[in-house]
Design a protein around this motif. Structure first.
Motif, PDB file in Angstrom:
ATOM      1  N   TYR A 140      34.651  62.154 -44.069  1.00 59.36           N
ATOM      2  CA  TYR A 140      36.103  62.326 -44.164  1.00 59.36           C
ATOM      3  C   TYR A 140      36.661  61.246 -45.085  1.00 59.36           C
ATOM      4  CZ  TYR A 140      41.034  62.094 -42.845  1.00 59.36           C
ATOM      5  OH  TYR A 140      42.399  62.064 -42.886  1.00 59.36           O
ATOM      6  N   ASP A 190      36.682  53.635 -37.158  1.00 55.52           N
ATOM      7  CA  ASP A 190      37.587  53.056 -38.155  1.00 55.52           C
ATOM      8  C   ASP A 190      37.112  53.412 -39.560  1.00 55.52           C
ATOM      9  OD1 ASP A 190      39.121  51.836 -36.181  1.00 55.52           O
ATOM     10  OD2 ASP A 190      37.800  50.081 -36.122  1.00 55.52           O
ATOM     11  N   PRO A 191      38.024  53.659 -40.487  1.00 58.02           N
ATOM     12  CA  PRO A 191      37.615  53.936 -41.874  1.00 58.02           C
ATOM     13  C   PRO A 191      36.899  52.726 -42.478  1.00 58.02           C
ATOM     14  CG  PRO A 191      39.913  54.525 -41.510  1.00 58.02           C
ATOM     15  CD  PRO A 191      39.476  53.750 -40.307  1.00 58.02           C
ATOM     16  N   GLU A 244      38.318  54.916 -48.672  1.00 59.58           N
ATOM     17  CA  GLU A 244      38.209  54.697 -47.237  1.00 59.58           C
ATOM     18  C   GLU A 244      37.612  55.960 -46.621  1.00 59.58           C
ATOM     19  OE1 GLU A 244      41.960  53.565 -45.592  1.00 59.58           O
ATOM     20  OE2 GLU A 244      41.653  51.458 -46.112  1.00 59.58           O
ATOM     21  N   LYS A 278      39.676  59.395 -46.169  1.00 62.69           N
ATOM     22  CA  LYS A 278      41.053  59.127 -45.735  1.00 62.69           C
ATOM     23  C   LYS A 278      41.945  58.817 -46.934  1.00 62.69           C
ATOM     24  CE  LYS A 278      43.768  56.435 -42.443  1.00 62.69           C
ATOM     25  NZ  LYS A 278      43.767  55.371 -41.411  1.00 62.69           N
ATOM     26  N   SER A 279      41.422  58.025 -47.858  1.00 63.42           N
ATOM     27  CA  SER A 279      42.161  57.710 -49.084  1.00 63.42           C
ATOM     28  C   SER A 279      41.162  57.219 -50.117  1.00 63.42           C
ATOM     29  CB  SER A 279      43.229  56.640 -48.816  1.00 63.42           C
ATOM     30  OG  SER A 279      42.628  55.421 -48.415  1.00 63.42           O
TER      31      SER A 279
END
Length: 811
Positions: free
Chosen positions: A450, A418-419, A460, A452-453
């Motif tokens: 990574y 999960d982020p 995240e 995500k945002s």
């Protein structure tokens, strides 16, 4: 973990000098050193062949007269290209061939003495380096060097510069146990640009399949112990083909080369930290499956050793039995040999703790288990099999030789991470470092996270799959953000002492450590455990030791948590004594354990003093050290009694009490301990319980010492007391009567004469030292202070002796 610079350059375009690379890795948390990569070649010499004659007892052998430098040797050689006048490489007796690890020694070959060996490029694992050396090997015989090669010099002078980086990998960084992982770390540190992976994945969609017996997986994969298993079968393999690059790389870091297929699996294990294993397909009986071992189940490993497994080990089996201990060791029955034509490549995701327990119980240490214990990248199971298959197809005959292959994978659904919402402000909050938001985001990207945002407040993020040590917590991400810059962003602020800090046990330990070092002691660091027999000697309760036994000890000599530090220090002393080396006083501050509970341990400061050293009064020196430690910590002991624990001499030891608690012991080690060590030790020892130090005893800073302007005054007193009365108890009573002006009370003499002092009595003489502060003492001042001391002594049953009774009279 060792890696050559040339191997590392295959993964990354390095921008820095090797020494700068080592410095960058060390600053970021991985201690790295640089070694000369061609040290092994110092026992291999450039030699000149003076003469060649046929072997009298063998048609294909020759006897060569070889010269290197001023030395000459006779060497038996079977190479077809050997001839007089050529220069080649000579292995002298005592050298070890890289890769095969064969030791060269003088021998008799069919009745003719051979004093060395003339080497081929394959035997030296330098086939791919010949071009860099300006040579071209056209035959499979011995190396033929050019005329410019200097006779008598070593092979290392010809080899290209290829140093070895040796990394001390911490248990949490399993990703650095692969060359690819090290390259990714260097890329994150800004040392170079990562290259695409050299080896492609096998294209299983274009593989040729037949109706022959397929590879099948029977039953369900264990969801706890084995989350994924991937198998690939390859047919028509040539396991005798040349695989020079792979074998050279394996040999360069000290591993043994075996066969092309096995070398490729070992190469992939080191290269990408992804263990894979190869089985001989023709030796597999039935279907392959994974299960847990039964208790007392037997298995013969590749090393020829029969292992008896406990219940719960992860094993890979066929219908006939175990073919490997998963992630640790392959089996002898299905091992790949030179005549192997068909293979199965296996890779799996196995539980790290189960692998570690099995490896420890079985006492097997392999490159595979070393990596699984520390965590591997669970996302690369199938990729590792496909890459390994591609390498075997490339190096063991080519794709046209592979007549069948099929890849089968079974796995449970892997949970996608999960982020984690990371707030940029956490960097300042947790470390004090001021780093811009753009820089934080840039560093997270360089760490292969990574994103995500992200927004102005945070981002995240998901950690890369190979970084098992990064948990979804702000602390872990802040550490990584700071680490890749060598923690240079953390500001250096002055240390602020707080009330809570001043009462810290660590501050007490620090002050005691400084005191002992200033008194001439050397600090030792020993194990926190010891052998059972010795623990029984140094404890009051042998039954409690049973609860302190380790379930999985390093060895039988280190099976019990230590109830005292003294025996470990004595072992150190015995080692020096047996080496005939005089040792200085040593000490250690650490935990001791006396029962299996949260309160069953305390911190002790222990030391030993050799009586054979220059300090002849070591027994009294140990007493002095104990009292210095107690005074340093601000402790006023309430009483002192003769004797101590059973491991101290009963007549030459003291025990210090504060209330009803034993706070320290000192004295001479009991002679029975000498018998246990089989040495005459003659050692004094002490042990102080630092856990009983009161919190208020630590003050900071100390008041400055002011040299007194007035002279001290000394007065002697003598008392008659009962012969059996302890001197320590008398001094404890006298210490309660001291004033600010009393500097100290010391013992002068003990006198026993029944005619002069009475039957059953003894005379004790003491010296009282007084220091005036503002003005000199008057007679009344001195009389008042001494009468206070006499009164305290009389309360203990002591009687003032001699003419000093006049002190009771007023002037």
């Amino acid at each position: 973990m060792k890696v050559t610079l040339s191997w590392l350059r295959e993964h990354i375009d390095l921008l820095l000098h090797p020494y700068q690379i080592c410095e960058s890795l060390s600053i970021s948390g991985t201690e790295t050193s640089l070694q000369e990569g061609s040290e092994w070649a110092n026992n291999f010499f450039i030699a000149y062949i003076e003469n060649v004659i046929k072997h009298e007892n063998a048609d294909k052998l020759s006897v060569c007269s070889v010269r290197y430098g001023e030395k000459k040797l006779s060497v038996v050689c079977g190479a077809a290209n050997v001839r007089p006048g050529m220069k080649t490489i000579l292995a002298i007796p005592g050298s070890i061939l890289p890769g095969s690890h064969v030791h060269i020694k003088e021998s008799s070959v069919r009745g003719v003495k051979s004093e060395g060996m003339l080497c081929s490029a394959k035997e030296l694992c330098i086939e791919s380096k010949l071009e860099k050396m300006g040579l071209k090997q056209e035959t499979e015989g011995i190396i033929e060097l050019c005329e410019s090669a200097v006779e008598g010099t070593t092979l290392s002078s010809l080899l290209p510069y290829d140093p070895i980086l040796e990394l001390e990998i911490t248990p949490n960084r399993g990703d650095l146990l692969g060359v690819r992982g090290i390259a990714k770390e260097l890329s994150s540190l800004g040392c170079g640009t990562l290259k695409p992976y050299r080896f492609r994945e096998f294209d299983d969609e274009k593989c040729i399949c037949s109706d022959e017996r397929p590879v099948e997986i029977m039953g369900e994969i264990l969801t706890e112990a084995c989350s994924e298993l991937c198998l690939c079968s390859l047919r028509g393999i040539n396991n005798k083909s040349s695989c020079s690059l792979i074998s050279e790389r394996i040999a360069s870091i000290g591993l043994k080369t075996i066969s092309p297929i096995v070398d490729i699996t070992n190469y992939l294990c080191i290269d990408s930290s992804r263990p894979v294993h190869a089985y001989d397909l023709d030796k597999i009986r039935g279907k392959i499956h994974v299960r847990l071992s039964n208790d007392k189940e037997k298995f013969r490993g590749l090393d020829g050793v029969d292992y008896v497994l406990d219940q719960g080990a992860i094993v890979v089996c066929d219908d006939e039995g175990i073919i490997s201990i998963a992630g640790i060791l392959g089996g002898e029955r299905t091992a790949c040999k030179e005549d192997t034509k068909n293979v199965i490549i296996e890779s799996g995701n196995f539980d790290a703790s189960t692998i570690a327990i099995t490896a420890r119980k079985s006492r097997i240490k392999s490159e595979s288990s070393f990596r699984f214990e520390r965590g591997v990248d669970n996302s690369r199971c199938a990729k590792a099999v496909k890459i390994c298959s591609s390498m075997i197809a490339e190096y063991c005959g080519g794709a046209d030789i592979v007549t069948q292959t099929e890849i089968k994978t079974t796995s449970r659904a892997l949970r996608v991470a999960d982020p984690f919402r990371f707030e940029y402000s956490d960097v300042k909050k947790l470390s004090g470092a001021s780093i811009s938001n753009d820089e934080i985001l840039k560093r997270l990207c360089s760490l292969w996270c990574y994103i995500k945002s992200h927004d102005q407040e945070g981002a995240e993020i998901i950690a890369p799959s190979w970084r098992n040590d990064i948990r979804p917590s702000a602390e872990d991400y802040v550490e990584e953000i700071l680490r890749i810059n060598g923690y240079a962003d953390i500001p250096s602020n002055p240390f602020l002492y707080s009330e809570a800090l001043l009462k810290s046990p660590l501050l007490i330990q620090r002050r005691v450590r400084s005191l002992l070092i200033s008194c001439g002691f050397f600090e030792a660091i020993t194990w926190s455990f010891m052998q059972r027999r010795m623990a029984n000697l140094f404890t009051h309760n042998c039954d409690a030791i049973k609860g302190m036994e380790l379930k999985n000890p390093i060895s039988s000599e280190l099976s019990v948590m230590r109830p005292s530090i003294i025996p470990n220090l004595l072992s150190n002393a015995v080692y020096h004594i047996r080496k005939n080396v005089e040792f200085s006083p040593i000490f250690e501050i650490g935990k001791v354990f006396f029962e299996q509970s949260s309160d069953g341990e305390h911190t002790a400061a222990s030391g030993i003093i050799p009586t054979t050293s220059a300090r002849e009064q070591s027994l009294f020196f140990s007493k002095e050290i104990v009292e210095k430690i107690l005074l340093c910590c601000g402790v006023k002991w309430s009483s002192i009694k003769n004797g101590g624990p059973s491991w101290f001499h009963p007549g030459r030891s003291l025990t210090y009490y504060t209330g009803n608690k034993v706070i320290a012991v000192c004295g001479q080690i009991h002679p029975k301990i000498d018998r246990e060590f089989d040495e005459k030790l003659e050692i004094a020892a002490f042990e102080v319980n630092l856990s009983y130090m009161p919190e208020f005893s630590v003050s900071f800073p100390k008041p400055p010492y002011i040299i007194p302007q007035l002279q001290q005054v000394e007065k002697d007193l003598s008392f008659v007391i009962d012969k059996n009365y302890q001197i320590g108890e008398l001094f404890s009573a006298l210490s309660r009567s001291v004033t600010m002006e009393t500097v100290g009370i010391s013992l002068i003499d003990i006198f026993s004469d029944e005619e002069k002092v009475g039957t059953g009595k003894k005379s004790v003489s003491i010296r009282c030292t007084f220091q005036p502060k503002d003005k000199a003492f008057s007679d009344n001042d001195l009389r008042s202070m001494m009468l206070s001391i006499v009164k305290s002594a009389e309360e203990c049953g002591a009687e003032l002796r001699g003419d000093l009774l006049t002190l009771n009279k007023k002037p």
